[in-house]
Write a protein that holds these residues in place. Structure first.
Motif, PDB file in Angstrom:
ATOM      1  N   GLY B 121      -1.414   3.293   5.575  1.00 22.87           N
ATOM      2  CA  GLY B 121      -0.946   1.967   6.269  1.00 22.87           C
ATOM      3  C   GLY B 121      -0.421   2.580   7.606  1.00 22.87           C
ATOM      4  O   GLY B 121      -0.376   3.749   8.060  1.00 22.87           O
ATOM      5  N   PRO B 122       0.040   1.435   8.440  1.00 19.16           N
ATOM      6  CA  PRO B 122       0.150   1.761   9.679  1.00 19.16           C
ATOM      7  C   PRO B 122       1.791   2.496   9.642  1.00 19.16           C
ATOM      8  O   PRO B 122       2.336   2.208   8.648  1.00 19.16           O
ATOM      9  N   ARG B 123       2.212   2.822  10.773  1.00 15.82           N
ATOM     10  CA  ARG B 123       3.754   3.159  10.781  1.00 15.82           C
ATOM     11  C   ARG B 123       4.355   2.135  11.345  1.00 15.82           C
ATOM     12  O   ARG B 123       3.703   1.292  11.949  1.00 15.82           O
ATOM     13  N   ALA B 124       5.664   2.242  11.158  1.00 11.84           N
ATOM     14  CA  ALA B 124       6.435   1.030  11.638  1.00 11.84           C
ATOM     15  C   ALA B 124       6.916   1.458  13.144  1.00 11.84           C
ATOM     16  O   ALA B 124       6.930   2.263  13.437  1.00 11.84           O
ATOM     17  N   PRO B 125       6.410   0.198  13.707  1.00 15.67           N
ATOM     18  CA  PRO B 125       6.699   0.186  15.209  1.00 15.67           C
ATOM     19  C   PRO B 125       7.833   0.514  15.684  1.00 15.67           C
ATOM     20  O   PRO B 125       8.971  -0.075  15.143  1.00 15.67           O
ATOM     21  N   GLY B 126       8.270   1.629  16.604  1.00 16.60           N
ATOM     22  CA  GLY B 126       9.531   1.821  16.951  1.00 16.60           C
ATOM     23  C   GLY B 126      10.118   2.828  15.930  1.00 16.60           C
ATOM     24  O   GLY B 126      11.320   3.476  16.395  1.00 16.60           O
ATOM     25  N   PHE B 127       9.551   3.305  14.734  1.00 16.00           N
ATOM     26  CA  PHE B 127      10.138   4.145  13.973  1.00 16.00           C
ATOM     27  C   PHE B 127       9.105   5.384  13.462  1.00 16.00           C
ATOM     28  O   PHE B 127       9.110   5.879  12.551  1.00 16.00           O
ATOM     29  N   LEU B 196      12.821 -13.327  -7.705  1.00 18.14           N
ATOM     30  CA  LEU B 196      13.536 -12.444  -6.956  1.00 18.14           C
ATOM     31  C   LEU B 196      13.102 -11.007  -7.391  1.00 18.14           C
ATOM     32  O   LEU B 196      13.183  -9.971  -6.498  1.00 18.14           O
ATOM     33  N   GLY B 197      13.199 -10.625  -8.533  1.00 17.93           N
ATOM     34  CA  GLY B 197      12.689  -9.482  -8.871  1.00 17.93           C
ATOM     35  C   GLY B 197      11.256  -8.980  -8.522  1.00 17.93           C
ATOM     36  O   GLY B 197      11.219  -7.837  -7.943  1.00 17.93           O
ATOM     37  N   ALA B 198      10.421  -9.675  -8.352  1.00 17.14           N
ATOM     38  CA  ALA B 198       9.004  -9.460  -7.847  1.00 17.14           C
ATOM     39  C   ALA B 198       9.180  -9.272  -6.259  1.00 17.14           C
ATOM     40  O   ALA B 198       8.586  -8.525  -5.835  1.00 17.14           O
ATOM     41  N   LEU B 199      10.199 -10.111  -5.595  1.00 19.03           N
ATOM     42  CA  LEU B 199      10.214 -10.102  -4.259  1.00 19.03           C
ATOM     43  C   LEU B 199      11.084  -8.674  -3.799  1.00 19.03           C
ATOM     44  O   LEU B 199      10.292  -7.849  -3.005  1.00 19.03           O
ATOM     45  N   LEU B 200      11.664  -8.317  -4.507  1.00 20.31           N
ATOM     46  CA  LEU B 200      12.346  -6.923  -4.269  1.00 20.31           C
ATOM     47  C   LEU B 200      11.286  -5.798  -4.562  1.00 20.31           C
ATOM     48  O   LEU B 200      11.131  -4.857  -4.059  1.00 20.31           O
ATOM     49  N   ALA B 201      10.508  -5.823  -5.820  1.00 19.06           N
ATOM     50  CA  ALA B 201       9.572  -4.877  -5.904  1.00 19.06           C
ATOM     51  C   ALA B 201       8.375  -5.042  -4.875  1.00 19.06           C
ATOM     52  O   ALA B 201       7.779  -3.860  -4.400  1.00 19.06           O
ATOM     53  N   GLY B 202       8.066  -6.093  -4.433  1.00 19.27           N
ATOM     54  CA  GLY B 202       7.034  -6.233  -3.384  1.00 19.27           C
ATOM     55  C   GLY B 202       7.401  -5.659  -1.954  1.00 19.27           C
ATOM     56  O   GLY B 202       6.712  -4.930  -1.286  1.00 19.27           O
ATOM     57  N   ALA B 203       8.852  -6.111  -1.616  1.00 17.47           N
ATOM     58  CA  ALA B 203       9.431  -5.478  -0.413  1.00 17.47           C
ATOM     59  C   ALA B 203       9.511  -3.834  -0.649  1.00 17.47           C
ATOM     60  O   ALA B 203       9.137  -3.079   0.265  1.00 17.47           O
ATOM     61  N   GLY B 204       9.880  -3.411  -1.789  1.00 15.71           N
ATOM     62  CA  GLY B 204       9.936  -1.979  -1.948  1.00 15.71           C
ATOM     63  C   GLY B 204       8.621  -1.149  -1.782  1.00 15.71           C
ATOM     64  O   GLY B 204       8.433  -0.196  -1.128  1.00 15.71           O
ATOM     65  N   GLY B 205       7.562  -2.038  -2.362  1.00 12.51           N
ATOM     66  CA  GLY B 205       6.018  -1.384  -2.101  1.00 12.51           C
ATOM     67  C   GLY B 205       5.603  -1.546  -0.465  1.00 12.51           C
ATOM     68  O   GLY B 205       5.180  -0.430  -0.076  1.00 12.51           O
ATOM     69  N   ALA B 206       5.853  -2.692  -0.041  1.00  9.07           N
ATOM     70  CA  ALA B 206       5.445  -2.743   1.277  1.00  9.07           C
ATOM     71  C   ALA B 206       6.444  -1.730   2.340  1.00  9.07           C
ATOM     72  O   ALA B 206       5.626  -1.157   3.270  1.00  9.07           O
ATOM     73  N   LEU B 207       7.546  -1.538   2.093  1.00  5.42           N
ATOM     74  CA  LEU B 207       8.326  -0.777   2.826  1.00  5.42           C
ATOM     75  C   LEU B 207       7.901   0.730   2.653  1.00  5.42           C
ATOM     76  O   LEU B 207       7.984   1.581   3.428  1.00  5.42           O
ATOM     77  N   ALA B 208       7.375   1.044   1.464  1.00 12.69           N
ATOM     78  CA  ALA B 208       7.067   2.490   1.358  1.00 12.69           C
ATOM     79  C   ALA B 208       5.666   2.776   1.919  1.00 12.69           C
ATOM     80  O   ALA B 208       5.176   4.085   1.959  1.00 12.69           O
ATOM     81  N   VAL B 209       4.929   1.963   2.793  1.00 16.20           N
ATOM     82  CA  VAL B 209       3.649   1.924   3.147  1.00 16.20           C
ATOM     83  C   VAL B 209       3.663   3.083   4.279  1.00 16.20           C
ATOM     84  O   VAL B 209       2.691   4.027   4.210  1.00 16.20           O
ATOM     85  N   PRO B 210       4.571   3.119   5.020  1.00 16.32           N
ATOM     86  CA  PRO B 210       4.505   4.266   5.995  1.00 16.32           C
ATOM     87  C   PRO B 210       4.757   5.748   5.612  1.00 16.32           C
ATOM     88  O   PRO B 210       4.542   6.695   6.224  1.00 16.32           O
ATOM     89  N   ARG B 211       5.308   5.735   4.206  1.00 16.81           N
ATOM     90  CA  ARG B 211       5.474   6.931   3.806  1.00 16.81           C
ATOM     91  C   ARG B 211       4.442   7.574   2.813  1.00 16.81           C
ATOM     92  O   ARG B 211       4.385   8.642   2.747  1.00 16.81           O
ATOM     93  N   GLU B 212       3.733   6.624   2.103  1.00 17.52           N
ATOM     94  CA  GLU B 212       2.791   7.169   1.244  1.00 17.52           C
ATOM     95  C   GLU B 212       1.485   6.105   1.160  1.00 17.52           C
ATOM     96  O   GLU B 212       1.702   4.963   1.380  1.00 17.52           O
TER      97      GLU B 212
END
Lengths: 215, 607, 246
Positions: B121-127, B196-212
Motif C-alpha cells: 500500500g501507499p505510505r500515509a501522506p505526511g507520515f 461497529l465491530g466490522a468498522l473497527l476491524a476494517g479500520a484496523g486493517g486499513a491503518l495497517a497498510v503502511p506497515r505491512e
C-alpha cells in the motif's frame, strides 16, 4: 374484559414440569396476589407469561395473543416484569439502569420519568450515579421496580417484592405498591409473605403444586 | 540490547498493539452481546487492508482508510442480517462453522478481486518519514498509531458509556434476557454491534497498510492474534482487549527484536495458556453466566451389530479388490479417502462422545506428517520406523494442548485449539532450516516395497482400517462410555467417581495420536509435506466431514470424509475457487439445517 | 448407629454467610428432611456434604472418616450417593447403561479401551433397576423417560455403590403430585432395608411431615429447629419464619 388473561398455561424447565393448566386473569387497575409456598411455581408463572421460558397455553394481553411473541415485544405491549432476583445491570449506574427501561409514554396513562420514580423511591434519588453492583438488596429491588416503571407499563408482573427485605423497607415497598395502584397500573404480585400484599390486593390466587385456585 | 534499542522495541510494540486492539475490541464487543465468536473477524480486517490499498490511488490514503472502514462495516452488518441472525438459537459449533465458511468465501473473493500477490500500500501522506528517538530512526507513522490506539479506546468508551445505545449494549452484554424483558429489541442492537465491530476491524486493517502488505494469509493471522488478545483480556471486555493488546503487542515486538520471530506465536500461546489457567475468564473479563434453560440432550451413539459388522467386512473385501480394477488416479484418491476417514474418525472420537470440538485437529495430522518426514530425511530412519514413531510427536502435541483444552469449554476451547494449531503451523512455516519453511519437505518417499501405488494403498487400507476399528471399539468400551458420561452430565459423572478432565485428556491424546497416524501415512503417500497440511482450513475440513456425517453417529464421520474428499477432488478439478464453493456449501448446510444434517434426517425419519 | 456427623459447618461467599455453625447427625436407616425458605442454605449444605464446595470451618464425618477437602468423586467412593434437584442422568445412554456406568466406576474399569461395555455388570444393573421399579424400561434411552422415572433411575445410580449416606436434593420437585409420595416411600423402604442414612431437602410439606423421621429447619444459614415432625410442625419460631400460621 380482563387486561391479562391466562388459560391452560403449562410450562417447565426441560422435561421437569412446573405448571399444569394454570388459569388466571388480571383486570385493568386491579392488584392481584399470587401466593404459595416456594417451589410451588409462582416465579415460573410470571416467566412463562413474559415469554422467558417455553410454555403452552392461551395467553392474551388486551386483545393481543402472546403465544408467538418474543419477550421484548410483550414488554413493548405494556407488560412489565420485575424478577425475584432483581437482575439489576450491575455494571450500570442507577440512572443507566433506568435508561434501559425507558419507553415512550402511553396515551391515557400517566407517564413515568426519573423524577417521578425518584419521588416513589426516595433512596434512589441520592444514588443516581452509583453502579448497581454497589447497592444493597433493598435498593436493588426498588431500582428493579423503578426500571420497569420507566417503560410506562399498563400492567406489572411483580415477583416477591418483599423477599429478603428489612421490615422498614418492606413498608416502603408496600407504600410504593399502593401508589402504583392509585396511578392505575395493574399488578400481578407473587408473594410468600401474605400479610404484605393482602391489604393491597383486590383478589388472590393460591398456587400449589403447579396449579392455581382462587383464594 | 541497549537502552535506546529497548525503547524502540517498546514503541514498536505499542504501534503493533493498535491494530491488535482494533480487531480484538470488535470481536469482543460482538461476542459480549451476541455470544457468537466471529471467526470471520480476521477476514474483515484483511478486507479492510485490500480495500484501502485498492482505493488509495484514486482517493488518496486518508479517504481510502475511511471508505474501507465504512465498506467493511456495511459488509459486517449485511452478514449479520443475512446469516448470523438466523443462527442465534443454533448450537455454538454451527455458529462457529458458519463464520468460518465466511472466512473461506472472503479469502477466495480477495483472491478473485486482487490476485494472489501481496499488495503493497501507499505510505500515509505526511507520515512517510522517520523521526529520531534517542538517536535511532523510528517511523513517524508508527507514532501516529501509538496515539490512535488510546484515542479509539477513549471514543469507544465514550460511545459505550455516554450514549443510550451504548447503555443498551452494556445491559444486553450483562443480561440479554432481562434487557429483552424491558423491551429492548435485540435484533437491531446485534446488527449495530456487528457493524461497529466490522468498522473497527476494517479500520484496523486499513491503518495497517503502511506497515505491512495486504496478503491472503492475513485473515487467519489476525484472527488467531485477536483470539489470544480477547482470551487474555477477557471476552466481552473492551478495556481488557486494550490491556491485552498492549501486552501481546509488546511480547511480539520483543520476540522479534531479540531475533526470535519464530517463537513469537509460541510465546503468545504460553501467555494465553497461563492466563487461562490462572484466570479462566481473562484479565478483566467476568465469568460467563451459565446458559439458562436445560442443556441439550445428545442422542445415543449407534452400535455395530452383527449385520453391520458383516457389511463392513464385505466393504473391506471390496476395497481390497480395488487395485485390480482401478487406475492409479483412483488408487491415490482412495488412499486419500482412507487417510482422511481415519482423520475424521479420530476427531469425532473426542468431538462427538467427548464433547470437545477441536478447531485445530489438523495440528496433529501435521505433526504426524512432519514427524514422519523429519525422521526419514533428517534422522534417516527407515520408512517403517518413521511411520511407527511419527504419531508419538502428535501424541506429545495433543497431550500438551489437551491439558489446557479439557479445562475449557465452548468458544474458549475452540479458540485455544485453533491458536495452538496456528502456532504449530507458524513453526512449520517459519523454521526454514528444519521444516523447509513455506516450501515444506520433499522426497518423502516410502521404502521400495511400498513404492507402488497399489502396495501403498494396501498399507493405508490396513492401517486406517485397524485404526478406525480400534477407535470404534473403544467407543463401545468403558472408555467411550466414560467420555460420554463426562459430556452428558459432568456433575453426575463426578458424583459417581469419574474424573472428567482426566478421561477427556486421555481421549484428546488418543484422538491426536490417531490423527498423527493418518498424517504419517499422508506424508508418504504424497512424497512431500507442506505447512498447508496443518493449516486451520484443514482443521475445519475435518469438522465439516464430521458434521456432514453426523456428530452423534458412530460410523457417520467416516462416510462424511468419503463424501468430502470426493467432493473436494471434483470441485478442485472443476471450479477455480473451490474453497469458496466449500464455504458456500457449508453455509447453506448450516442455514438450511441449523440443527445439523444428521439431526435433520433423524427428525425427519422419526416422524 | 450414627452414620453422618456434621459439626459447626460454616460457609460464606460474596460476603454472605450461607451457613453458620450448623451441626447435626443422621443415623443409619434414618430419613431426615432439611426444610427452609429459599436462600436458607439447603443447597449449600448439600454441596458441602458431597464435596462440590469446601467449608470455611467445621467438620463432616461419615462413619468416623472426614469428608472435608475431598473431591466429589472421592466422596462417592467413601459411600455418599446423591440425586440432583434437576435430574442429571446420562441422556445419550439407556437406563441400564446409566446404572452400568456407576458399576464400572465402582470396579475402577473406567478407562478400559476394549471390553464390551453393554455386557459389563448388566445383571447387577438389572437387579438395581428392579429394586426401584424400572426394570421394564431398562433398554429405553434416558432421554425419553418421564421425569418421575428419571428420578428413580437417579436413585438406582446412587445405590450402585452401596452408599452409607444418600443425599436427595428436592427429590420430588418437577413431579406431578401422585408420583411424589411413591418416590419418597421408595427411598424410605430402601433406607430401612439397606441401612442407608438419607438426607433430603423438600418444599412439599405433606411429603416432609408424612415421611421424614426427623426434620431440620434452616433459616438464614442457621439451624433453628431439629426434631420429630410433629414437634417441628408446632414450633413457634418455625411457624413464624417459614410455615406460617396453621
Amino acid at each position: 374484559m380482563a387486561l391479562l388473561e391466562v388459560r391452560g398455561l403449562s410450562a417447565g424447565y426441560g422435561r421437569a414440569r412446573v405448571l399444569f393448566d394454570v388459569e388466571l386473569e388480571l383486570g385493568a387497575g386491579e392488584v392481584v396476589m399470587l401466593t404459595g409456598r416456594n417451589g410451588a411455581g409462582k416465579s415460573t408463572t410470571l416467566k412463562a407469561i413474559m415469554g422467558l421460558i417455553a410454555r403452552e397455553g392461551d395467553l392474551r394481553f388486551g386483545a393481543t395473543p402472546l403465544g408467538r411473541l418474543e419477550a421484548f415485544e410483550i414488554a413493548r405491549l405494556g407488560l412489565g416484569y420485575v424478577p425475584e432476583d432483581r437482575r439489576i445491570f450491575t455494571a450500570l449506574t442507577v440512572a443507566e439502569n433506568l435508561q434501559v427501561g425507558r419507553r415512550a409514554p402511553r396515551p391515557g396513562l400517566p407517564a413515568w420519568d426519573e423524577a417521578r420514580v425518584f419521588a416513589l423511591f426516595a433512596p434512589l434519588a441520592a444514588m443516581k450515579e452509583r453502579p448497581g453492583a454497589r447497592m444493597s438488596g433493598g435498593e436493588q429491588k426498588m431500582l428493579a421496580i423503578a426500571r420497569t416503571l420507566m417503560g410506562n407499563p399498563r400492567a406489572v408482573l411483580l415477583d416477591e417484592p418483599s423477599e429478603g427485605l428489612a421490615p422498614l423497607v418492606v413498608r416502603q415497598m408496600a407504600a410504593a405498591l399502593a401508589e402504583l395502584k392509585r396511578a392505575g397500573v395493574s399488578v400481578l404480585v407473587c408473594e410468600q409473605n401474605a400479610q404484605f400484599a393482602a391489604r393491597l390486593a383486590d383478589r388472590a390466587y393460591v398456587i400449589e403444586r403447579g396449579t392455581v385456585r382462587p383464594a | 540490547m541497549s537502552g535506546s534499542a529497548l525503547l524502540l522495541q517498546f514503541l514498536n510494540g505499542l504501534a503493533g498493539a493498535n491494530s491488535l486492539f482494533l480487531v480484538a475490541a470488535g470481536l469482543s464487543l460482538i461476542f459480549g452481546v451476541s455470544r457468537i465468536v466471529n471467526f470471520a473477524h480476521g477476514s474483515l480486517y484483511m478486507l479492510g487492508m485490500y480495500v484501502a490499498v485498492w482505493l488509495a490511488p484514486a482517493t488518496g490514503f486518508w479517504a481510502a482508510v475511511l471508505l474501507a472502514a465504512l465498506i467493511v462495516a456495511a459488509t459486517g452488518a449485511l452478514v449479520e442480517i443475512g446469516v448470523l441472525r438466523r443462527l442465534y438459537q443454533a448450537p455454538e459449533l454451527l455458529q462457529l462453522l458458519a463464520t468460518f465458511a465466511l472466512v473461506l468465501i472472503v479469502r477466495d473473493f480477495a483472491l478473485w478481486a486482487w490476485g494472489p500477490q501481496d499488495m503493497l500500500g501507499p505510505r500515509a501522506p505526511g507520515f512517510g518519514d522517520a523521526v529520531f528517538i534517542a538517536g535511532a530512526a523510528f517511523p513517524r507513522y508508527d507514532l501516529l498509531l501509538i496515539a490512535l490506539g488510546p484515542l479509539v479506546f477513549v471514543l469507544l468508551h465514550a460511545l459505550l458509556t455516554r450514549t443510550r445505545w451504548g447503555t443498551l449494549v452494556r445491559a444486553a452484554t450483562e443480561d440479554r434476557e432481562m434487557a429483552a424483558a424491558l423491551g429492548v429489541n435485540q435484533r437491531w442492537l446485534f446488527t449495530g454491534i456487528f457493524g461497529l465491530g466490522a468498522l473497527l476491524a476494517g479500520a484496523g486493517g486499513a491503518l495497517a497498510v503502511p506497515r505491512e502488505p495486504a496478503s491472503l494469509a492475513v485473515d487467519l493471522a489476525a484472527i488467531s492474534d485477536a483470539f489470544v488478545v480477547v482470551v487474555v483480556g477477557g471476552l466481552g471486555s473492551v478495556p481488557g482487549a486494550f490491556l491485552a493488546a498492549l501486552v501481546i503487542g509488546e511480547v511480539k515486538a520483543f520476540c522479534i527484536g531479540y531475533g526470535y520471530s519464530e517463537i513469537t506465536l509460541a510465546v503468545e500461546f504460553i501467555v494465553m495458556a497461563v492466563v487461562l489457567v490462572l484466570r479462566p475468564w481473562g484479565l478483566l473479563g467476568k465469568p460467563l453466566p451459565a446458559p439458562r434453560g436445560a442443556a441439550a440432550v445428545e442422542p445415543p451413539l449407534g452400535r455395530i451389530d452383527r449385520k453391520a459388522a458383516l457389511a463392513l467386512a464385505c466393504l473391506a473385501a471390496l476395497l481390497a479388490g480395488l487395485p485390480l480394477a482401478g487406475d492409479e488416479y483412483t488408487l491415490v484418491l482412495a488412499t486419500d479417502i482412507l487417510v482422511f476417514a481415519l482423520f475424521a474418525v479420530s476427531l469425532h472420537f473426542i468431538m462427538g462422545p467427548g464433547g470437545l470440538a477441536s478447531f485445530g485437529h489438523a495440528a496433529y495430522l501435521g505433526l504426524g506428517a512432519y514427524g514422519a518426514a523429519l525422521l526419514l530425511l533428517r534422522a534417516h530412519a527407515p520408512t517403517e520406523a518413521a511411520l511407527a514413531l511419527a504419531p508419538l510427536l502428535a501424541l506429545g502435541g495433543a497431550a500438551l494442548c489437551g491439558w489446557f483444552a479439557v479445562r475449557l469449554a465452548g468458544v474458549y476451547l475452540a479458540m485455544l485449539t485453533l491458536a495452538f494449531a496456528q502456532i504449530v503451523w507458524s513453526i512449520a512455516f517459519q523454521w526454514d532450516s528444519v521444516t523447509g519453511g513455506s516450501n515444506g519437505l520433499i522426497g518423502v518417499w516410502p521404502a521400495p516395497w511400498l513404492a507402488s501405488k497399489s502396495a501403498y494403498y494396501y498399507l493405508a487400507l490396513l492401517v486406517c482400517g485397524i485404526g478406525i476399528a480400534l477407535l470404534w471399539r473403544a467407543l463401545g468400551a468403558p472408555l467411550g462410555y466414560t467420555l460420554r458420561a463426562g459430556r452428558d452430565a459432568p456433575l453426575r459423572a463426578d458424583a459417581i467417581g469419574i474424573d472428567v478432565r482426566r478421561v477427556q485428556w486421555i481421549g484428546f491424546a488418543i484422538a491426536g495420536t490417531f490423527a498423527g497416524i493418518a498424517g504419517a501415512l499422508y506424508a508418504f503417500s504424497k512424497g512431500s509435506i507442506s505447512p498447508e497440511t496443518l493449516s486451520v482450513p484443514r482443521s475445519v475440513d475435518a469438522l465439516v466431514m464430521v458434521l456432514l456425517g453426523g456428530v452423534q453417529t458412530l460410523t457417520g464421520p467416516a462416510w462424511g470424509a468419503v463424501l468430502f474428499v470426493w467432493l473436494q477432488d471434483e470441485l478442485a478439478r472443476e471450479v477455480e475457487y473451490w474453497r469458496a464453493a466449500i464455504g458456500a456449501v457449508v453455509l447453506a448446510l448450516v442455514l438450511v439445517f441449523p440443527r445439523g444434517l444428521a439431526g435433520y434426517l433423524k427428525e425427519r425419519f422419526a416422524r | 448407629m450414627t452414620a453422618l456427623v456434621v459439626q459447626g459447618l460454616t460457609k460464606s461467599y460474596g460476603g454472605v454467610q450461607a451457613l453458620r455453625g450448623v451441626s447435626f447427625s443422621v443415623s443409619t436407616g434414618e430419613l431426615v428432611a432439611i426444610i427452609g425458605p429459599n436462600g436458607a442454605g439447603k443447597t449449600t449444605c448439600f454441596n458441602l456434604l458431597n464435596g462440590q464446595l469446601a467449608p470455611d470451618a467445621g467438620d463432616i464425618t461419615l462413619d468416623g472418616r472426614s469428608l472435608v477437602g475431598r473431591a466429589p468423586r472421592d466422596i462417592w467412593r467413601l459411600g455418599v450417593g446423591r440425586t440432583f434437584q434437576i435430574t442429571a442422568t446420562f441422556g445419550s445412554m439407556s437406563v441400564r447403561e446409566n446404572v452400568q456406568m456407576a458399576l464400572v466406576s465402582r470396579e475402577r474399569r473406567l478407562y478400559a479401551p476394549f471390553a464390551a461395555f453393554p455386557r459389563l455388570y448388566a445383571a447387577e444393573a438389572d437387579a438395581l433397576l428392579e429394586r426401584v421399579g424400572m426394570l421394564e424400561q431398562a433398554a429405553r434411552p434416558c432421554a425419553l423417560l418421564a421425569y418421575g422415572d428419571l428420578k428413580r433411575v437417579e436413585l438406582a445410580i446412587a445405590l450402585a455403590n452401596r452408599p452409607r449416606l444418600l443425599l436427595m436434593d428436592e427429590p420430588t420437585a418437577g413431579m406431578a403430585s401422585e408420583e411424589r409420595g411413591a418416590l419418597i416411600a421408595l427411598a424410605r423402604a430402601l433406607a430401612k432395608t439397606d441401612g442407608i442414612a438419607v438426607l433430603f431437602t423438600e418444599h412439599d410439606m405433606e411429603i416432609v411431615f408424612g415421611h421424614a423421621d426427623r426434620v431440620l429447619v434452616l433459616h438464614a444459614g442457621e439451624l433453628i429447629a431439629v426434631g420429630a415432625p410433629e414437634v417441628v410442625r408446632v414450633d413457634a419460631r418455625v411457624q413464624e419464619l417459614y410455615l406460617g400460621a396453621p
